[in-house]
Enzyme design. Structure first.
Site, PDB file in Angstrom:
ATOM      1  CB  SER A   1      -0.954   0.017   1.200  1.00 22.31           C
ATOM      2  OG  SER A   1      -1.906  -1.013   1.070  1.00 22.31           O
ATOM      3  CB  VAL A   2       4.408   2.103   0.484  1.00 24.38           C
ATOM      4  CG1 VAL A   2       5.281   3.327   0.284  1.00 24.38           C
ATOM      5  CG2 VAL A   2       4.532   1.605   1.908  1.00 24.38           C
TER       6      VAL A   2
END
Length: 586
Positions: free
Chosen positions: A305-306
């Site tokens: 998700s970064v």
């Protein structure tokens, strides 16, 4: 018949003598310094057979931290004793009184010695400057107090700095026009390898004396100090590492049992590495066949998700982030019901704070329909997919790279994947083929905190001559290519802060830290399993203080089960430690 045979033998004998003479001339006069395919220096070897020596400094250049402290080695004032002392009368009592070493211990050490030694080596007995000067004033032959260079048993940032080793074949291949001893140390990884040409020794500093076949002094008891006497070499490589911060960071990484992963800490002011920790550590018993040799912070990893930060930047610029637009976060990315993370209907900001996969998979698909290259374009604008280490022309070396073993990141591997809407959706949440190094992720956060300007990351600020003057400076440099706009950077800054300030944000654990934090979490599926459990890469990447960014920090734990953590606690304790340091607190 016998006369002919005698003449034949005479000719053969004469030819043999000529060959022997030619060989003798080759050995004694022609190839004295580069004999045989191994380039053996016969002069050095002959001298070595009739001398004993103690190397004080091997002559290879040194690595310093940003404050000038030696990183790989340390210089210690030590007591040096020569074995010929056992054959003469010497005042061991005076040496004992000054050094604090008992007389019988000194004499016993000399009695068993076969060559000169520093007392206590490999853990040298350290003398004070006063003790060193007093011992030397005694002028006892074979007794010296000197400052000697020792290799540290625990080298800070060992994967970043790298290792050295002897390799005659590689030495000849790398430096065909240099006359170097086969035993010359070569850099084989990290900065040792990148800066190897600058670090090569001019010669060793050593104490030498001549001996006969029995080891007794040949010319009395005179000991000679040999030194290249060059005011410029060996050079010092001044890194940007802070040794104290580095050691504290390593302790925290080990405290939270990060077996594979580590952290990167950047100084925002000059975009340089303050600390870099990579685990696993190097296996000292078999370093070259060990996974610990790899610097995990420079190797591409699945980031999860970064990567939504990249999707958010593209969505902002293409007006997909409307304040009134809602996303159905009760569903998974494939449209099926989301049972574990059912967040209901969320707007763009809350979707980012809570890391809703449905939102960013949908946005990635919409962006892909506009232009299949948009995700890659924005990843590049945020310095996520190219090399981020310092590069440039240095002397006769074009495009010198400080971090030669740095991987490049990527979003897609093929044009087919790039044009597939489902794969684009998976890429939007940092899965599928998306990869980036933790260093590049740190630089993405620095780019956002800086307002969109991309800069190269430095691990070394300059190379200094032995006398302290600068040989080569490595100035701040921008990364070529398009940037995000200051407006987009400002919006991303607010999103990253919301991750921490939102009561349901994935970074809410950092809300009450002494420095205000902005950042993004990530939990990536690796496709690996252990004992039937899916393994994940767990991340938190951010910067602080939010209003006046000073540090960028990325912490990552690789290939761990869902129940394993450590990243949040590691990140939080690093922030606390830096705050205490900056405010003079212990």
């Amino acid at each position: 018949m016998w006369r002919r045979r005698a003449i034949g033998w005479l000719i053969i004998s004469f030819a043999g003598l000529l060959l022997l003479l030619g060989r003798l001339i080759q050995i004694q006069l022609i190839d004295t310094e580069t004999f045989s395919k191994h380039n053996v220096n016969l002069l050095e070897e002959s001298v070595r057979q009739r001398t004993q020596e103690l190397v004080i400094d091997n002559g290879r250049g040194n690595f310093l931290d940003r404050n000038g402290t030696m990183l790989t080695h340390k210089k210690v004032s030590v007591l040096v004793l020569f074995p010929f002392l056992k054959k003469i009368e010497w005042d061991a009592e005076k040496v004992s009184n000054i050094s604090g070493i008992p007389v019988h211990v000194l004499k016993q050490a000399v009695e068993v010695a076969e060559k000169p030694f520093a007392y206590g080596d490999p853990e040298p007995y350290e003398l004070t400057t006063t003790q060193r000067d007093r011992i030397n004033r005694l002028k006892i032959p074979g007794v010296f107090a000197i400052e000697k260079k020792f290799e540290r048993s625990d080298v800070p940032a060992e994967q970043l700095i790298g290792l050295t080793g002897e390799n005659p074949k590689e030495l000849k291949k790398r430096y065909p026009n240099k006359e170097l001893s086969e035993k010359t140390l070569l850099g084989v990884s990290g900065l040792e390898e990148s800066f190897d040409e600058f670090l090569l020794p001019e010669g060793k500093s050593k104490l030498v004396y001549h001996v006969d076949g029995g080891g007794a002094p040949l010319f009395g008891i005179n000991v000679k100090y040999v030194d290249p006497a060059n005011p410029f070499y060996p050079v010092n490589i001044r890194t940007t590492i802070d040794k104290t911060l580095q050691q504290n960071a390593e302790q925290l990484v080990d405290q939270y049992q990060i077996k594979k992963g580590g952290l990167v800490l950047l100084d925002m002011e000059d975009n340089s590495i303050l600390s870099l920790v990579s685990r696993p550590t190097i296996n000292k018993n078999d370093p070259y066949n060990d996974s610990g040799m790899s610097n995990m912070m420079l190797k591409q990893q699945i980031m999860g998700s970064v990567f939504k930060t990249v999707v958010a930047a593209a969505a902002i610029d293409h007006s997909l982030d409307g304040a009134n637009r809602l996303f159905d976060c009760s569903k998974k990315i494939n449209g099926k019901p989301e049972l574990k993370y059912n967040y209901g209907m969320l707007n763009f900001t809350d979707s980012f704070a809570r890391s809703c996969n449905r939102t960013f998979g949908q946005l990635a698909s919409e962006l892909q329909k506009m232009n299949p290259h948009l995700l890659e374009d924005y990843a590049n604008k945020l310095s996520l997919t190219g090399s981020v280490g310092w590069q440039g022309d240095v002397y006769h070396t074009n495009d010198f790279n400080q971090l030669a073993d740095e991987d490049k990141g990527r979003v897609f591997l093929s044009d087919e994947a790039r044009k597939d809407a489902n794969l684009a959706a998976m890429s939007g949440i940092g899965q599928n083929e998306v990869r980036a190094t933790p260093l590049a992720v740190a630089n993405m956060m620095a780019t956002i905190a800086r307002g969109g300007d991309k800069e190269m990351v430095r691990a070394v600020s300059k190379i200094e001559y032995k006398n302290g003057t600068t040989m080569i400076d490595f100035p701040k440099k921008s990364i070529k290519g398009d940037n995000i706009s200051p407006y987009t950077a400002m919006k991303l800054q607010r999103l990253l802060r919301e991750v921490v300030m939102n009561p349901n944000g994935t970074g809410r654990w950092f809300k009450d830290l002494p420095y205000t934090v902005a950042g993004k979490s990530g939990t990536a599926e690796t496709g690996k399993y252990k004992l039937g459990q899916q393994l994940h890469n767990k991340w938190f990447a951010g910067y602080f203080p939010y209003d006046h960014p000073k540090y960028v920090l990325v912490a990552v734990n690789l290939d761990v089960s869902d129940s394993e953590g450590g990243v949040n606690l590691l990140f939080a304790d690093m922030v606390k430690m830096l705050y205490q340091k900056d405010h003079g607190m212990k």
